[in-house]
Design an enzyme around this catalytic site. Structure first.
Site, PDB file in Angstrom:
ATOM      1  N   SER A 152      -9.790  -0.713   7.271  1.00 23.21           N
ATOM      2  CA  SER A 152      -9.267  -0.557   5.908  1.00 23.21           C
ATOM      3  C   SER A 152      -8.604  -1.768   5.289  1.00 23.21           C
ATOM      4  O   SER A 152      -8.247  -1.726   4.116  1.00 23.21           O
ATOM      5  CB  SER A 152      -8.277   0.597   5.866  1.00 23.21           C
ATOM      6  OG  SER A 152      -8.977   1.804   5.768  1.00 23.21           O
ATOM      7  N   LYS A 170       0.841  -1.206   0.000  1.00 28.68           N
ATOM      8  CA  LYS A 170       0.000   0.000   0.000  1.00 28.68           C
ATOM      9  C   LYS A 170       0.870   1.248   0.000  1.00 28.68           C
ATOM     10  O   LYS A 170       1.888   1.307   0.707  1.00 28.68           O
ATOM     11  CB  LYS A 170      -0.892  -0.015   1.248  1.00 28.68           C
ATOM     12  CG  LYS A 170      -1.859   1.155   1.357  1.00 28.68           C
ATOM     13  CD  LYS A 170      -2.734   1.008   2.605  1.00 28.68           C
ATOM     14  CE  LYS A 170      -3.768   2.099   2.739  1.00 28.68           C
ATOM     15  NZ  LYS A 170      -4.633   1.946   3.922  1.00 28.68           N
ATOM     16  N   SER A 179      -9.641   1.812   3.128  1.00 24.68           N
ATOM     17  CA  SER A 179      -8.803   2.611   2.274  1.00 24.68           C
ATOM     18  C   SER A 179      -7.765   1.812   1.495  1.00 24.68           C
ATOM     19  O   SER A 179      -7.235   2.320   0.503  1.00 24.68           O
ATOM     20  CB  SER A 179      -8.066   3.658   3.116  1.00 24.68           C
ATOM     21  OG  SER A 179      -7.208   3.017   4.051  1.00 24.68           O
TER      22      SER A 179
HETATM   23  N1  GLN Z   1     -12.924   4.086   6.724  1.00 25.98           N
HETATM   24  C1  GLN Z   1     -12.360   4.453   7.976  1.00 25.98           C
HETATM   25  C2  GLN Z   1     -11.946   5.896   7.919  1.00 25.98           C
HETATM   26  O1  GLN Z   1     -12.238   6.513   6.969  1.00 25.98           O
HETATM   27  C3  GLN Z   1     -11.193   3.555   8.300  1.00 25.98           C
HETATM   28  C4  GLN Z   1      -9.995   3.859   7.517  1.00 25.98           C
HETATM   29  C5  GLN Z   1      -8.810   3.001   7.820  1.00 25.98           C
HETATM   30  O2  GLN Z   1      -8.934   1.949   8.428  1.00 25.98           O
HETATM   31  N2  GLN Z   1      -7.656   3.485   7.428  1.00 25.98           N
HETATM   32  O3  GLN Z   1     -11.360   6.418   8.790  1.00 25.98           O
END
Ligand code: GLN
Length: 485
Positions: free
Chosen positions: A175, A76, A151
């Site tokens: 995410s 990532k 994400s």
């Molecule tokens: N979707 C969640 C957020 O927007 C989690 C994101 C993540 O785990 N990086 O914060």
């Protein structure tokens, strides 16, 4: 050979049936052929990958057989790889090249992995769809008009489309697990501190953790095993022994106590998701597990607590992006003007979080918002500690829905935040969690089962997932993109 699993590719390398250079070239060719549609990679490190592959083949010829030797994987784009751009999906880091490797990347290199490239992410990992990436949106390989989740959506899409054998992501609120659910992958969020966060761009430091994607439980376990460990450069990394997770995959779950939290089967959950998850839980029972009804009474507070704590920490972490030390610097009439113009490079969601977080931390509001959120976080943690007095594993859905259409929730932050309603509590407590594929809805979109374990009990949830996987065939289905290989 694209849909060989990681462990099958490893066996083929061990038997001399293929070479790492061949595997890597085949993956790079497939990326060129398909990634224009999927858009999973932000950077393809083809030269580096082929050099690593040649080095891996040489090491193997000399009798080396380290666990990921010669296996092409993806990282990532929020995890630093020395000499390779690391954008965190943000224009504010465009052109930034980290001068060192993240701890987990050092571990991958030690294990002999080949790095194919850096995958797309929501900006600073804030999002659930990759639509918040400052560069482009990634598509779900199961339906290109839908999001892959986020994400870590680039990593999930790459592994799912057969553009990497496994991948690293990060999971601050879901995410890794949510995109794994949307893309029919095994996605693990290890216990906070199980892996060092050194070299990972910080979003919310008390919640961030590197996680892993694979097409099978064994694949996910292999990359997790290779990257777990203590590192004194991350003061929150846990100085504990790393068990042999691969050896723990016995497939025996006889007598395992599986808790089903009543608060996770709520109104608003997609009926097909609920049916698939309940059927999966029945399967666990059939395999010898004992199903126990449990309650996690503070579940309803997880979302508001997360959306105070995560933005508060983010607002502090993101203060460093002033155009002086990292990335592009906008010209201004004076220094303040230059910082202002540089910070305008942040996207809308990041700005929203910085404002939310700054507000929650400001004098006069700190106790009312951030301070209270911390107190409720303790109650959520206690819910899990109480539950794990009764059960070994908690089973529930990973996501209330299957993959949604690109654009469907993009203008509605609240609807987007709800995508993580079932994953956030793992991050707020000291638990670990994973997604394992458990079916498809009537549109052919993947559904995921979430298994949650107590602190440092990754082996228990991985083995439960393994037992389930061995008794079902969901993991054998692949998206038809690029032909059904
Ligand atoms: N979707 C969640 C957020 O927007 C989690 C994101 C993540 O785990 N990086 O914060």
């Amino acid at each position: 050979m694209d849909y060989l699993s990681l462990t099958e590719a490893r066996d083929a390398l061990r038997k001399g049936e293929t070479t790492s250079v061949d595997l890597t070239q085949a993956m790079l060719d497939r990326i060129v052929a398909l990634d224009n549609d999927v858009n999973s990679y932000l950077t393809i490190t083809d030269e580096m990958a082929l050099a690593q592959a040649a080095a891996a083949d040489k090491r193997r010829a000399n009798g080396d057989d380290t666990p990921l030797l010669g296996i092409p994987i993806a990282v990532k784009d929020i995890i630093s790889v020395q000499g390779v751009p690391n954008t965190a999906g943000s224009k504010i880091l465009d052109g930034f090249v980290p001068p060192y490797n993240a701890f987990v990347v050092d571990k991958l290199e030690e294990a002999g992995a080949v790095i194919l490239g850096k995958t797309n992410t929501d900006e600073f990992a804030m999002g659930s769809s990759t639509e918040n990436s400052g560069f482009f949106t990634t598509s779900n390989p199961w339906d290109l008009e839908r999001v892959p989740g986020g994400s870590s959506g680039g990593s999930a899409a790459a592994v799912s489309a057969g553009l990497a054998y496994a991948a690293l992501g990060t999971d601050t609120g879901g995410s890794v697990r949510q995109p794994a659910s949307f893309c029919s992958l095994v996605g693990l969020r290890p216990t906070y501190g199980r892996l060092s966060r050194w070299g990972v761009v910080a979003f919310a430091s008390s919640l961030d953790q590197v996680g892993h994607f694979g097409r099978t439980v064994a694949d996910c376990t292999a990359i997790f095993q290779a990257t777990a460990g203590y590192d004194p450069r991350d003061s929150t990394s846990l100085n504990v022994e790393v068990p042999d997770f691969e050896a723990a995959l016995t497939g025996d779950i006889n007598g395992l106590k599986v808790g089903v939290p009543q608060e996770y089967f709520i109104e608003g959950i997609d009926a097909e998701v609920e049916t698939a998850v309940r059927t999966a839980i029945a399967k666990l029972e059939e395999l010898g597990a004992e199903i126990v009804k449990i309650s996690l009474p503070h579940t309803q507070y997880a979302l508001p607590v997360y959306y105070l704590i995560a933005p508060a920490e983010a607002s502090a972490n993101l203060a460093r992006y002033d155009g002086v030390r990292y990335g592009p610097r906008a010209k201004g009439s004076d220094m303040i003007d230059s910082v202002k113009k540089t910070r305008a490079l942040f996207g809308a969601e990041v700005k929203r979080r910085i404002m939310l977080g700054t507000y929650a931390l400001s004098a006069g509001y700190y106790d009312e918002y951030y301070g209270r959120a911390l107190k409720v976080r303790t109650l959520i943690k206690q819910d899990f500690l109480d539950a794990f007095e009764q059960v070994d594993v908690i089973a529930c859905p990973t996501s209330p829905t299957t993959a949604f259409k690109i654009g469907e929730k993009a203008d509605d932050p609240l609807a987007m935040y709800l995508a993580d309603i079932f994953t956030l509590s793992v991050n707020l407590s000291a638990s670990c969690g994973l997604n394992v594929p458990c079916g498809f809805d009537s549109k052919g979109l993947p559904i995921g089962l979430q298994l949650i374990g107590n602190t440092l009990q990754e082996a228990t949830i991985l083995n439960a997932a393994y037992a389930y996987e061995q008794a079902t065939a969901w993991h054998k289905q692949q998206p038809t993109i690029g032909g059904n290989l």
